[in-house]
Design a protein around this motif. Structure first.
Motif, short mmCIF file in Angstrom:
data_model
loop_
_atom_site.label_atom_id
_atom_site.label_comp_id
_atom_site.label_asym_id
_atom_site.label_seq_id
_atom_site.Cartn_x
_atom_site.Cartn_y
_atom_site.Cartn_z
N LEU A 64 0.82 -1.21 0.00
CA LEU A 64 0.00 0.00 0.00
C LEU A 64 0.86 1.26 0.00
O LEU A 64 0.56 2.23 -0.71
CB LEU A 64 -0.94 0.00 1.20
N ALA A 65 1.94 1.24 0.78
CA ALA A 65 2.83 2.41 0.82
C ALA A 65 3.50 2.62 -0.54
O ALA A 65 3.65 3.75 -1.01
CB ALA A 65 3.88 2.22 1.91
N LYS A 68 0.88 3.90 -2.94
CA LYS A 68 0.52 5.28 -2.60
C LYS A 68 1.56 6.25 -3.15
O LYS A 68 1.22 7.33 -3.64
CB LYS A 68 0.42 5.43 -1.08
N GLN A 69 2.82 5.85 -3.09
CA GLN A 69 3.88 6.70 -3.62
C GLN A 69 3.74 6.85 -5.14
O GLN A 69 3.93 7.94 -5.69
CB GLN A 69 5.24 6.09 -3.26
N ALA A 71 0.84 6.50 -6.79
CA ALA A 71 -0.40 7.26 -7.00
C ALA A 71 -0.19 8.75 -6.79
O ALA A 71 -0.84 9.58 -7.45
CB ALA A 71 -1.50 6.74 -6.08
N SER A 72 0.73 9.12 -5.91
CA SER A 72 0.98 10.54 -5.61
C SER A 72 1.53 11.29 -6.82
O SER A 72 1.51 12.53 -6.85
CB SER A 72 1.94 10.67 -4.44
N SER A 511 -7.09 -5.25 1.41
CA SER A 511 -5.93 -4.41 1.07
C SER A 511 -5.86 -4.17 -0.44
O SER A 511 -5.41 -3.10 -0.89
CB SER A 511 -4.63 -5.07 1.56
N THR A 514 -8.51 -1.43 -1.27
CA THR A 514 -8.33 -0.11 -0.66
C THR A 514 -7.99 1.00 -1.65
O THR A 514 -8.59 2.08 -1.61
CB THR A 514 -7.25 -0.19 0.45
N PRO A 515 -7.04 0.81 -2.59
CA PRO A 515 -6.66 1.92 -3.47
C PRO A 515 -7.76 2.36 -4.43
O PRO A 515 -7.67 3.45 -5.01
CB PRO A 515 -5.46 1.36 -4.26
N TRP A 518 -9.05 5.72 -3.50
CA TRP A 518 -8.12 6.85 -3.39
C TRP A 518 -8.44 7.87 -4.48
O TRP A 518 -8.56 7.51 -5.67
CB TRP A 518 -6.68 6.38 -3.55
N GLU A 520 -6.48 9.83 -5.89
CA GLU A 520 -5.40 9.83 -6.87
C GLU A 520 -5.67 8.85 -8.01
O GLU A 520 -5.09 8.96 -9.10
CB GLU A 520 -4.06 9.46 -6.21
#
Length: 949
Positions: A64-65, A68-69, A71-72, A511, A514-515, A518, A520
């Motif tokens: 996920l981390a 997320k990076q 997606a940012s 999990s 989850t995205p 988001w 993003e």
């Protein structure tokens, strides 16, 4: 292969059986290890024994981390691009209780209506909503996207009209992606697409069988189309109108100007942009054309007690069941998204929807007045929410850059024009900022009476959506309880194992999901500028690379938004490859008799001639018949479509020989990826003979089925076919025709598969495949003493699924349907029924089911066999026994029905099962014949009830 590399922590969460249970199951089957079993069942000629060249698996938190990076790197701005995609607010009660609720997203297609009444009810209301807003008489339960719906409407016109024309006219006022997708579908069928102006009724209609118009148009204008439609009808030409549901809450419906069919997209009813999908499209038409509708149609019937019940009507309306005679290959719908859009309409009600539409229209009028006051030229007076503005002497790109700096995306029309589309997410503050982009001051608001330049007679004055469902659930409390009641009526993966052969119902981990929510990922417009989608493209490129490594292919397109569309894209690539070599005569597609129905349907749509290859008594391709068919069509074989492992659940030993024979004949090999869950990490179709495969990310790679969609069906190819993959605007080497309205199809759910592969890693993926094969063989071993296993391979083993032969039970009046319905009383969804062989059950347990659940299912099947024996021996009458009467509802007991068996035997037949939480089917067995003879596919308006009273 060495298992020295440690498995990631997630692997044990995804795989059901524990290590000691795996050893026990292997021992029962007579194997020392998973590798021993795999090496035995997978033919040596195709086995892949190296380690997949993928990173090792990581934990849920690490994945996920990492994502997320990535997606940012996407930039989220407010989108005014429009072009069929608009900003919307998903009501949080629907977000939490539907989109994020496994009771909804893990459900399967409602082929078993008794355990699907919740989702069938909402899909029934989806059809009702679409009919009410469009003014049409019948609508389907959703299609893949707006462009696909337009293409399906084109072929509906072709087979519905008596006119022998070959042209389909498409208005230039349609969205550009719709025009292009219609052209994709038309070319193989010999249909000529002619782009016309819908403002010109004096067209040459002589050779046209249908025409597609846009209302409102892509430039925002709201045209008067009565004269145009009258001219079309005078020439026996059918009219399809592409439209916008929110606009139709204010504007007169397309039926008012004579449309014969209406298509569009329900996206702006509560479903985020998602970089293009998934979103539910619709196709509505007149009652006269109901039997030519593609896709699914939900109808109302009655159950065995005479109570109303919903079901998929008219043999589900999925025309691929007609195989090579099909006119559509639709398999996946967009059920979950259609459900969300319908509930959005229920939550707001017609008055609320009108309020949103009036506000959007009022803001549009106010912004137009403001821009005109500042000296800007707006091209159309009569608009709903979209308009085009001339950029004076400034280049459009410069103006768009200024807009991005202010936090907004405009639509590029050409060097001197930009477009703006407003939606429900635009605030008063946003309007000030938008006006500022054009150095304009926002003029004073007229409030609710904001002046409209649309003609008064252009607004609808009829009542619509008067049914109680659109008025009862307006508070969050009532909506929450309604959603709970609906989900309680269904069996989804959160409640029990769904052992569907060929459908791979496996864990969709939280999990992985989850995205999806988001911003993003879900707040990105599909036509956003490239510098705003860097993260998306990085994630997509990463997923493509992983899938190519897993399958052994060289290139892959993620654009197809269903397995059927992946098939179609693969066949188009083959067709264009042959044409590029001057082999225009290659038109034969060889298809084994055991193939999925979408295979011959897709071949027919690609204008290939289907030639069926026989299978032998063991379910394998008959090589002698293959030789005969190849010899019968020298120089004409374009392709063969095979499923591997076979549809019969067996690793066919002759697969490489089949591939070599077709290649020697100059053809290409298409390998259907429906059963890829038996191959990942143990064999690569791109290495043992395949030229192209479609993959089902909603099967093997954990995207949930969502009650019948969404799906994703990427098409993977070897290098020589790569140039013919669908173009997406990013990969310059792909120049094939598009098959989806959005460049990357249902992009917002691709992170699910990325997360799955990233967390499992190379070792975890191989282990998942091995346990899937183990679980299937365990079930086959446990049940073979009761039910013959119809097909087996080497040493009596099956692949990832097994087929139980229940046909002998029919001699004693117990049908395969009786078994399927009786399983409901045990708390199970039935296996795949009567496919690929009538009167059989095809079971696929997947790797995600625990040994306890496998044993519970086996015990249920064994007890059902004991019940059958009581019928066979005359203990229970053939027409009054638990199998014949299943499923047993609570009403059955409360009404005091008399049975020759106890009430406990009726509803709690497994004495070892804890019935503290019992699934009660909401209806008895649904009467399919009654439903087709008395077709009801939408709620009647309230005035119908008043008239009856």
């Amino acid at each position: 292969m060495s298992n020295a590399t440690p498995l990631s922590p997630f692997v044990s969460r995804h795989i059901g059986p524990r290590d000691h249970e795996i050893r026990e199951m292997l021992s029962m089957l007579g194997y020392e290890s998973l590798d021993h079993l795999t090496d035995t069942v997978v033919p040596n000629g195709i086995a892949y024994r190296d380690r997949l060249h993928l990173s090792g698996g990581v934990s849920e938190e690490e994945a996920l981390a990492e994502l997320k990076q990535i997606a940012s790197k996407n930039r989220v701005v407010k989108n005014l691009i429009g072009q069929g995609y608009y900003g919307t607010f998903t009501p949080k009660v629907i977000l939490r209780n539907v989109l994020e609720n496994p009771a909804w997203y893990t459900a399967y297609t409602p082929y078993q209506p008794e355990i699907s009444q919740g989702r069938l009810e909402v899909l029934f209301y989806f059809q009702t909503m679409v009919c009410e807003l469009t003014g049409m008489e019948i609508a389907g339960a959703s299609l893949l996207d707006e462009g696909t719906a337009a293409a399906e409407a084109m072929t509906l016109c072709l087979r519905s009209t008596k006119k022998k024309g070959t042209q389909f006219l498409v208005a230039k006022q349609c969205h550009r992606q719709t025009i292009e997708l219609v052209e994709t579908r038309a070319k193989p069928l010999g249909i000529e697409v002619v782009v016309v102006d819908q403002a010109d009724a004096a067209l040459d209609w002589a050779n046209a069988f249908g025409v597609l118009v846009q209302y409102p148009a892509t430039d925002g204008s709201v045209p008067g189309l009565k004269e145009f439609c009258d001219a079309a009808h005078a020439s026996d030409c059918m009219v399809v109108a592409a439209t916008d549901l929110l606009a139709l809450t204010l504007l007169k419906p397309p039926s008012s100007f004579g449309a014969d069919a209406v298509i569009g997209n329900a996206q702006r009813f509560g479903v985020p942009f998602g970089y293009g999908g998934p979103h539910a499209a619709f196709l509505a038409t007149r009652d006269a054309y109901k039997r030519t509708l593609p896709g699914r149609l939900v109808g109302q019937s009655v159950d065995s007690h005479g109570k109303p019940a919903y079901r998929l009507a008219l043999q589900t309306r999925e025309q691929h069941i007609r195989r090579e005679k099909a006119t559509s290959n639709i398999c996946t719908a967009q059920a979950l998204l259609a459900i969300m859009s319908t509930l959005y309409a229920c939550y707001h009600g017609p008055q609320g929807l009108q309020g949103i539409a009036r506000r959007v229209h009022g803001q549009t009028m106010r912004l137009i007045r403001s821009l005109r006051a500042a000296g800007w030229e707006v091209l159309s007076d009569q608009v709903f929410d979209t308009f085009v503005i001339k950029t004076r002497d400034e280049d459009a790109c410069k103006l768009m850059e200024r807009a991005v700096a202010a936090g907004f995306n405009l639509r590029y029309v050409d060097a001197r024009h930009v477009g703006l589309s407003l939606d429900e997410t635009i605030s008063s503050e946003d309007l000030v900022e938008i006006a500022g982009i054009f150095q304009a001051q926002l003029v004073e608001s007229h409030g609710d009476s904001e002046r409209s330049t649309l003609p008064v007679d252009g607004f609808r004055d009829d009542a619509y959506m008067t049914q109680s469902v659109f008025h009862r659930y307006r508070s969050e409390t009532e909506m929450m309880r309604y959603l709970r009641r609906l989900s309680e009526m269904d069996i989804a993966l959160d409640r029990a194992m769904i052992p569907l052969g060929s459908c791979t119902m496996k864990l969709n981990a939280a999990s992985e999901m989850t995205p999806v929510t988001w911003p993003e990922f879900n707040a990105i417009h599909p036509f956003a500028p490239a510098d705003q989608t860097v993260g998306y493209r990085e994630m997509i490129a990463s997923l493509e690379s992983m899938l190519c490594e897993i399958t052994g292919y060289d290139s892959i397109s993620l654009q197809p938004n269903a397995g059927s569309q992946g098939e179609y894209a693969g066949l188009l690539a083959i067709k264009r490859y042959h044409e590029s070599r001057g082999d225009h005569q290659r038109d034969i597609c060889l298809i084994p008799s055991s193939a999925h129905g979408t295979n011959p349907a897709s071949a027919q749509m690609a204008n290939m001639q289907v030639v069926v290859v026989k299978c032998d008594q063991y379910g394998n391709i008959d090589v002698a018949d293959l030789d005969a068919k190849i010899a019968a069509y020298p120089g004409r074989v374009a392709a063969i479509m095979i499923t591997y492992p076979s549809t019969h659940g067996v690793f066919e030993e002759v697969v490489t020989e089949v591939c070599e024979k077709v290649h020697a004949a100059g053809g290409q090999v298409y390998i259907d990826g429906a059963n890829l869950n038996a191959l990942v990490g143990v064999a690569k179709p791109g290495k043992f003979g395949g030229d192209v495969s479609h993959l089902n990310l909603h099967k093997t790679f954990c995207i949930p089925h969502g009650g019948g969609g969404p799906g994703v069906g990427p098409v993977a190819v070897r290098s020589h076919l790569a140039p013919f993959l669908p173009k997406d605007g990013v990969n310059a080497d792909r120049q094939g025709p598009i098959v989806s309205s959005a460049p990357f199809g249902s992009a917002s759910i691709l992170p699910i598969s990325w997360m799955y592969i990233r967390m499992m890693g190379a070792e975890g993926l191989r282990r998942a495949t091995q346990v899937a094969i183990l679980n299937a063989n365990y079930i086959a071993h446990r049940l073979k003493k009761h039910y013959p296993i119809l097909y087996t391979g080497h040493r009596g083993l099956v692949a990832h699924e097994c087929i139980l032969d229940t046909r002998p039970m029919g001699q004693h009046h117990v049908s395969v349907e009786d078994i399927a319905k009786r399983l409901i009383d045990y708390g199970f969804h039935a296996p795949t029924m009567s496919f690929p062989v009538g009167g059989t059950l095809m079971i696929e347990p997947t790797e995600s089911e625990s040994l306890q659940e496998l044993d519970r299912f086996c015990r249920a099947m064994a007890l059902i066999f004991e019940e059958y024996e009581k019928v066979r021996e005359g203990v229970w009458p053939a027409d009054n026994n638990p199998l014949h009467n299943a499923p047993h509802t609570l009403d059955t007991l409360l009404e005091g029905a008399e049975f020759p068996y106890s009430r406990r035997e009726a509803v709690c037949p497994d004495s070892e099962q804890d019935y503290a939480v019992k699934y009660w089917p909401p209806v008895g067995r649904v009467d399919n014949v009654y439903g087709d003879r008395n077709l009801v596919c939408a709620c009647p308006p309230m005035e119908t009830y008043a008239a009856a009273e």
